[in-house]
Design a protein around this motif. Structure first.
Motif, PDB file in Angstrom:
ATOM      1  N   ARG A  57       8.391  19.775   4.599  1.00 12.69           N
ATOM      2  CA  ARG A  57       7.410  20.788   4.976  1.00 12.69           C
ATOM      3  C   ARG A  57       6.058  20.146   5.250  1.00 12.69           C
ATOM      4  N   ALA A  58       5.270  20.824   6.102  1.00 10.68           N
ATOM      5  CA  ALA A  58       3.915  20.354   6.403  1.00 10.68           C
ATOM      6  C   ALA A  58       3.098  21.507   6.949  1.00 10.68           C
ATOM      7  N   ARG A  59       1.964  21.789   6.308  1.00  9.18           N
ATOM      8  CA  ARG A  59       1.073  22.842   6.803  1.00  9.18           C
ATOM      9  C   ARG A  59       0.421  22.437   8.122  1.00  9.18           C
ATOM     10  N   ALA A  60       0.083  21.168   8.277  1.00  9.65           N
ATOM     11  CA  ALA A  60      -0.591  20.718   9.494  1.00  9.65           C
ATOM     12  C   ALA A  60       0.286  20.889  10.724  1.00  9.65           C
ATOM     13  N   ALA A  61       1.606  20.957  10.525  1.00  6.37           N
ATOM     14  CA  ALA A  61       2.511  21.084  11.671  1.00  6.37           C
ATOM     15  C   ALA A  61       2.477  22.476  12.276  1.00  6.37           C
ATOM     16  N   ALA A  62       2.102  23.497  11.503  1.00  2.00           N
ATOM     17  CA  ALA A  62       2.116  24.873  12.019  1.00  2.00           C
ATOM     18  C   ALA A  62       1.063  25.098  13.101  1.00  2.00           C
ATOM     19  N   PRO A  63      -0.219  24.784  12.864  1.00  5.38           N
ATOM     20  CA  PRO A  63      -1.195  24.948  13.954  1.00  5.38           C
ATOM     21  C   PRO A  63      -0.908  24.025  15.125  1.00  5.38           C
ATOM     22  N   ALA A  64      -0.373  22.839  14.846  1.00  2.85           N
ATOM     23  CA  ALA A  64      -0.001  21.923  15.931  1.00  2.85           C
ATOM     24  C   ALA A  64       1.107  22.547  16.773  1.00  2.85           C
ATOM     25  N   LEU A  65       2.086  23.136  16.115  1.00  5.28           N
ATOM     26  CA  LEU A  65       3.178  23.802  16.822  1.00  5.28           C
ATOM     27  C   LEU A  65       2.650  24.945  17.678  1.00  5.28           C
ATOM     28  N   ALA A  66       1.709  25.699  17.146  1.00 10.67           N
ATOM     29  CA  ALA A  66       1.126  26.810  17.902  1.00 10.67           C
ATOM     30  C   ALA A  66       0.442  26.309  19.164  1.00 10.67           C
ATOM     31  N   ARG A  67      -0.258  25.184  19.084  1.00 11.93           N
ATOM     32  CA  ARG A  67      -0.927  24.648  20.269  1.00 11.93           C
ATOM     33  C   ARG A  67       0.085  24.157  21.305  1.00 11.93           C
ATOM     34  N   ILE A  68       1.180  23.553  20.836  1.00 14.40           N
ATOM     35  CA  ILE A  68       2.217  23.084  21.764  1.00 14.40           C
ATOM     36  C   ILE A  68       2.870  24.267  22.467  1.00 14.40           C
ATOM     37  N   VAL A  69       3.123  25.343  21.715  1.00 13.02           N
ATOM     38  CA  VAL A  69       3.703  26.558  22.294  1.00 13.02           C
ATOM     39  C   VAL A  69       2.791  27.105  23.389  1.00 13.02           C
ATOM     40  N   THR A  70       1.494  27.145  23.123  1.00 17.75           N
ATOM     41  CA  THR A  70       0.540  27.638  24.113  1.00 17.75           C
ATOM     42  C   THR A  70       0.506  26.738  25.344  1.00 17.75           C
ATOM     43  N   ARG A  71       0.562  25.455  25.115  1.00 15.93           N
ATOM     44  CA  ARG A  71       0.448  24.485  26.222  1.00 15.93           C
ATOM     45  C   ARG A  71       1.696  24.434  27.096  1.00 15.93           C
ATOM     46  N   THR A  72       2.868  24.553  26.495  1.00 15.08           N
ATOM     47  CA  THR A  72       4.119  24.346  27.232  1.00 15.08           C
ATOM     48  C   THR A  72       4.843  25.628  27.602  1.00 15.08           C
ATOM     49  N   GLY A  73       4.548  26.732  26.895  1.00 15.95           N
ATOM     50  CA  GLY A  73       5.264  27.979  27.151  1.00 15.95           C
ATOM     51  C   GLY A  73       6.639  28.019  26.533  1.00 15.95           C
ATOM     52  N   ALA A  74       6.991  27.013  25.746  1.00 16.65           N
ATOM     53  CA  ALA A  74       8.281  26.986  25.062  1.00 16.65           C
ATOM     54  C   ALA A  74       8.185  27.756  23.758  1.00 16.65           C
ATOM     55  N   SER A  75       9.330  28.174  23.228  1.00 14.80           N
ATOM     56  CA  SER A  75       9.342  28.841  21.932  1.00 14.80           C
ATOM     57  C   SER A  75       9.148  27.805  20.827  1.00 14.80           C
ATOM     58  N   PRO A  76       8.697  28.222  19.643  1.00 16.50           N
ATOM     59  CA  PRO A  76       8.553  27.273  18.537  1.00 16.50           C
ATOM     60  C   PRO A  76       9.871  26.549  18.216  1.00 16.50           C
ATOM     61  N   GLY A  77      10.989  27.298  18.249  1.00 19.55           N
ATOM     62  CA  GLY A  77      12.277  26.676  17.962  1.00 19.55           C
ATOM     63  C   GLY A  77      12.638  25.617  18.980  1.00 19.55           C
ATOM     64  N   ALA A  78      12.327  25.858  20.259  1.00 13.90           N
ATOM     65  CA  ALA A  78      12.621  24.874  21.303  1.00 13.90           C
ATOM     66  C   ALA A  78      11.809  23.603  21.100  1.00 13.90           C
ATOM     67  N   VAL A  79      10.580  23.745  20.619  1.00 18.95           N
ATOM     68  CA  VAL A  79       9.749  22.567  20.351  1.00 18.95           C
ATOM     69  C   VAL A  79      10.359  21.739  19.223  1.00 18.95           C
ATOM     70  N   VAL A  80      10.796  22.407  18.147  1.00 21.41           N
ATOM     71  CA  VAL A  80      11.409  21.687  17.035  1.00 21.41           C
ATOM     72  C   VAL A  80      12.709  21.027  17.485  1.00 21.41           C
ATOM     73  N   LEU A  81      13.500  21.725  18.303  1.00 26.11           N
ATOM     74  CA  LEU A  81      14.737  21.151  18.822  1.00 26.11           C
ATOM     75  C   LEU A  81      14.446  19.927  19.681  1.00 26.11           C
ATOM     76  N   ALA A  82      13.395  19.996  20.499  1.00 21.76           N
ATOM     77  CA  ALA A  82      13.021  18.843  21.319  1.00 21.76           C
ATOM     78  C   ALA A  82      12.606  17.669  20.447  1.00 21.76           C
ATOM     79  N   ALA A  83      11.898  17.950  19.357  1.00 24.05           N
ATOM     80  CA  ALA A  83      11.511  16.875  18.436  1.00 24.05           C
ATOM     81  C   ALA A  83      12.741  16.262  17.777  1.00 24.05           C
ATOM     82  N   MET A  84      13.712  17.095  17.435  1.00 24.84           N
ATOM     83  CA  MET A  84      14.966  16.590  16.875  1.00 24.84           C
ATOM     84  C   MET A  84      15.667  15.679  17.886  1.00 24.84           C
ATOM     85  N   CYS A  85      15.730  16.125  19.148  1.00 20.93           N
ATOM     86  CA  CYS A  85      16.365  15.310  20.189  1.00 20.93           C
ATOM     87  C   CYS A  85      15.624  13.990  20.378  1.00 20.93           C
TER      88      CYS A  85
END
Length: 289
Positions: A57-85
């Motif tokens: 877990r990481a609190r800092a990852a949540a606002p970072a994830l929100a910014r990536i979602v805004t920038r890319t238009g991807a869903s939060p789950g898709a961003v995490v899946l891309a990081a896994m890949c």
């Protein structure tokens, strides 16, 4: 029970048969061309499917994830899946990543009112030659959407295809990487949807708050499984990893590096050539070809 009977009757209708057989062509194409095992690496052999579980877990990852979602238009789950890949591609030095995604198939109009368990795999394949993380996110977003659309199928016929393709290729689909995002239930209104904002100043985020906790082992029919438990306020992930594939220290680093990638990508688009500075483990060395 009556709804289940109605659904079964619909599946046997001409339209129902078309809906559950058309996705099989997609599966056959992927199984015939994609790597059938991600963890085809030295030292990986038979296993008993009992995998140690960790929570990261990481609190800092949540606002970072929100910014990536805004920038890319991807869903939060898709961003995490891309990081896994990205981590799988870096760790295993593979040019193509194949992941089974747990899919709840309520997107068909015929199943909207169905009360019962419908969860089958969505099979996603993504090439790992993206230059940046944003490019990979866009690719995973498109490929996962295509996979979800083909996740309602006749399982009996699919297993016939899996066995036939395995005999033809001389290898069998290992289903060794799985991703699950139950936070997507918010889309169905079953739980409250998180509110994504721009978050605090990116320069104030730090990867130092990443916490790893080991939990009890469990039977998992895979070698690596990642589940998104929470993606708002704090990113919380559960990961099961087979020790032959990732030792305990490697598993901790794999999960931590995944969150470090998200945190760093919250500041700017990350070059995938720089993953070595975020992932403190050595990639598998492969020969030419």
């Amino acid at each position: 029970q009556m709804r289940k009977v109605i659904t079964a009757e619909w599946e046997q209708s001409p339209e129902g048969r078309r809906r559950i057989t058309v996705p099989l062509r997609y599966w056959e194409d992927l199984l015939s061309t994609a790597p059938q095992a991600m963890f085809a690496a030295p030292g990986v052999g038979p296993m008993d499917w009992t995998l140690p579980r960790m929570e990261v877990r990481a609190r800092a990852a949540a606002p970072a994830l929100a910014r990536i979602v805004t920038r890319t238009g991807a869903s939060p789950g898709a961003v995490v899946l891309a990081a896994m890949c990205a981590m799988i591609g870096y760790r295993l030095s593979v040019r193509r990543c194949l992941v089974a995604i747990a899919a709840v198939n309520r997107f068909l109009p015929e199943l909207r009112d169905y009360f019962g368990t419908i969860a089958q795999d969505a099979l996603m394949s993504a090439e790992m030659d993206a230059a940046t993380f944003d490019e990979l996110i866009g690719r995973v977003k498109d490929r996962s959407f295509a996979a979800y659309r083909r996740s309602y199928f006749d399982p009996v016929e699919l297993w016939k295809i899996i066995e036939r393709v395995g005999e033809e290729r001389g290898t069998h689909w290992a289903r060794d990487c799985i991703f699950s995002d139950p936070t997507g239930l918010t889309a169905a209104g079953l739980v409250s949807a998180p509110s994504y904002s721009s978050g605090p100043d990116p320069d104030g985020d730090s990867g130092d708050d990443i916490q790893v906790t080991w939990e009890e082992s469990a039977w998992v029919p895979s070698r690596l499984m990642l589940t998104a438990d929470r993606l708002d306020g704090e990113v919380v992930l559960s990961m099961w990893a087979e020790p032959q594939c990732l030792t305990a220290p490697e598993a901790e680093e794999f999960a931590s590096a995944l969150l470090r990638l998200i945190i760093e990508a919250g500041r700017h688009d990350v070059s995938l050539a720089d993953l070595g500075s975020l992932a403190r483990f050595r990639p598998v060395v492969r020969g030419a070809g």
